[in-house]
Design a protein around this motif. Structure first.
Motif, mmCIF file in Angstrom:
data_model
loop_
_atom_site.group_PDB
_atom_site.id
_atom_site.type_symbol
_atom_site.label_atom_id
_atom_site.label_comp_id
_atom_site.label_asym_id
_atom_site.label_seq_id
_atom_site.Cartn_x
_atom_site.Cartn_y
_atom_site.Cartn_z
ATOM 1 N N GLN A 92 50.341 88.196 106.119
ATOM 2 C CA GLN A 92 51.612 88.420 105.442
ATOM 3 C C GLN A 92 52.452 87.148 105.409
ATOM 4 N N PHE A 93 52.421 86.367 106.491
ATOM 5 C CA PHE A 93 53.165 85.113 106.549
ATOM 6 C C PHE A 93 52.698 84.170 105.435
ATOM 7 N N ARG A 94 51.401 84.119 105.194
ATOM 8 C CA ARG A 94 50.848 83.234 104.170
ATOM 9 C C ARG A 94 51.254 83.645 102.764
ATOM 10 N N LEU A 95 51.673 84.892 102.584
ATOM 11 C CA LEU A 95 52.107 85.361 101.267
ATOM 12 C C LEU A 95 53.544 84.958 100.958
ATOM 13 N N LEU A 96 54.291 84.544 101.986
ATOM 14 C CA LEU A 96 55.687 84.176 101.807
ATOM 15 C C LEU A 96 55.820 82.783 101.200
ATOM 16 N N SER A 97 56.962 82.549 100.581
ATOM 17 C CA SER A 97 57.251 81.206 100.075
ATOM 18 C C SER A 97 57.481 80.275 101.271
ATOM 19 N N PRO A 98 57.345 78.967 101.065
ATOM 20 C CA PRO A 98 57.621 78.037 102.163
ATOM 21 C C PRO A 98 59.034 78.214 102.740
ATOM 22 N N LEU A 99 59.996 78.515 101.897
ATOM 23 C CA LEU A 99 61.361 78.732 102.373
ATOM 24 C C LEU A 99 61.413 79.938 103.311
ATOM 25 N N ASP A 100 60.802 81.042 102.897
ATOM 26 C CA ASP A 100 60.803 82.238 103.733
ATOM 27 C C ASP A 100 59.985 82.040 105.000
ATOM 28 N N GLN A 101 58.908 81.261 104.927
ATOM 29 C CA GLN A 101 58.148 80.961 106.132
ATOM 30 C C GLN A 101 59.031 80.217 107.133
ATOM 31 N N GLY A 102 59.821 79.263 106.633
ATOM 32 C CA GLY A 102 60.750 78.535 107.495
ATOM 33 C C GLY A 102 61.774 79.451 108.133
ATOM 34 N N ARG A 103 62.251 80.418 107.359
ATOM 35 C CA ARG A 103 63.218 81.378 107.905
ATOM 36 C C ARG A 103 62.601 82.191 109.038
ATOM 37 N N ILE A 104 61.372 82.654 108.811
ATOM 38 C CA ILE A 104 60.679 83.437 109.832
ATOM 39 C C ILE A 104 60.485 82.612 111.096
ATOM 40 N N LEU A 105 60.061 81.362 110.936
ATOM 41 C CA LEU A 105 59.881 80.497 112.097
ATOM 42 C C LEU A 105 61.202 80.280 112.834
ATOM 43 N N GLY A 106 62.296 80.160 112.079
ATOM 44 C CA GLY A 106 63.613 80.024 112.709
ATOM 45 C C GLY A 106 63.987 81.254 113.510
ATOM 46 N N ILE A 107 63.709 82.423 112.978
ATOM 47 C CA ILE A 107 63.995 83.670 113.692
ATOM 48 C C ILE A 107 63.173 83.736 114.972
ATOM 49 N N ILE A 108 61.909 83.374 114.883
ATOM 50 C CA ILE A 108 61.047 83.399 116.071
ATOM 51 C C ILE A 108 61.574 82.440 117.130
ATOM 52 N N GLU A 109 61.970 81.244 116.713
ATOM 53 C CA GLU A 109 62.509 80.271 117.661
ATOM 54 C C GLU A 109 63.763 80.798 118.340
ATOM 55 N N GLN A 110 64.659 81.448 117.584
ATOM 56 C CA GLN A 110 65.867 82.030 118.158
ATOM 57 C C GLN A 110 65.517 83.108 119.179
ATOM 58 N N MET A 111 64.573 83.955 118.839
ATOM 59 C CA MET A 111 64.169 85.035 119.741
ATOM 60 C C MET A 111 63.574 84.466 121.036
ATOM 61 N N LEU A 112 62.751 83.445 120.912
ATOM 62 C CA LEU A 112 62.153 82.833 122.094
ATOM 63 C C LEU A 112 63.224 82.173 122.962
ATOM 64 N N GLU A 113 64.176 81.544 122.322
ATOM 65 C CA GLU A 113 65.271 80.916 123.042
ATOM 66 C C GLU A 113 66.087 81.951 123.814
ATOM 67 N N GLN A 114 66.379 83.075 123.160
ATOM 68 C CA GLN A 114 67.125 84.155 123.805
ATOM 69 C C GLN A 114 66.349 84.719 124.999
ATOM 70 N N ASN A 115 65.045 84.899 124.810
ATOM 71 C CA ASN A 115 64.222 85.444 125.893
ATOM 72 C C ASN A 115 64.127 84.505 127.079
ATOM 73 N N SER A 116 64.151 83.204 126.820
ATOM 74 C CA SER A 116 64.041 82.233 127.923
ATOM 75 C C SER A 116 65.336 82.165 128.728
ATOM 76 N N GLN A 117 66.434 82.610 128.146
ATOM 77 C CA GLN A 117 67.719 82.580 128.849
ATOM 78 C C GLN A 117 67.898 83.782 129.764
ATOM 79 N N HIS A 118 67.031 84.772 129.617
ATOM 80 C CA HIS A 118 67.153 85.988 130.446
ATOM 81 C C HIS A 118 66.268 85.932 131.643
#
Length: 118
Positions: A92-118
């Motif tokens: 599904q990720f490969r079906l997204l536009s490069p812009l949307d792929q970047g957005r998804i990666l940004g969301i994942i990075e935010q989630m990982l950052e939040q999890n590392s703070q707990h």
């Protein structure tokens, strides 16, 4: 298609760079460039690390075919070592536009950052 041609095709398809491949595998950028310019292939001792980076089976990299007895899913070989959910996410990720792929990666990075703070 040669092994090196297949490597460069996969890099292109997945928006990965030769530099990233070099960093991950420890293969010199000059050696990777020579595969392209001289039409040579990587040595056999480098195949496994290249496959790990590209997330493909060695059989696929060497032959361009999937392992006998397996199937293609949406015209792509099954990626071994990950479960069905991860494979679905990749497809599904490969079906997204490069812009949307970047957005998804940004969301994942935010989630990982939040999890590392707990």
């Amino acid at each position: 298609m040669t092994i090196s041609q297949r490597i460069f095709a996969i890099l292109r398809e997945r928006n990965l760079s030769q530099k990233e491949l070099a960093q991950y595998t420890g293969i010199s950028p000059a050696a990777i460039s020579s595969w392209k310019s001289k039409g040579t292939n990587p040595s056999s001792d480098k195949i496994i690390s290249i496959c790990e980076f590209l997330n493909v089976e060695p059989y696929y990299l060497l032959t361009g075919s999937i392992v006998p007895g397996t199937e293609l899913v949406q015209d792509e070989p099954v990626i071994y070592g990950i479960d069905d959910t991860e494979q679905m996410l990749i497809r599904q990720f490969r079906l997204l536009s490069p812009l949307d792929q970047g957005r998804i990666l940004g969301i994942i990075e935010q989630m990982l950052e939040q999890n590392s703070q707990h």
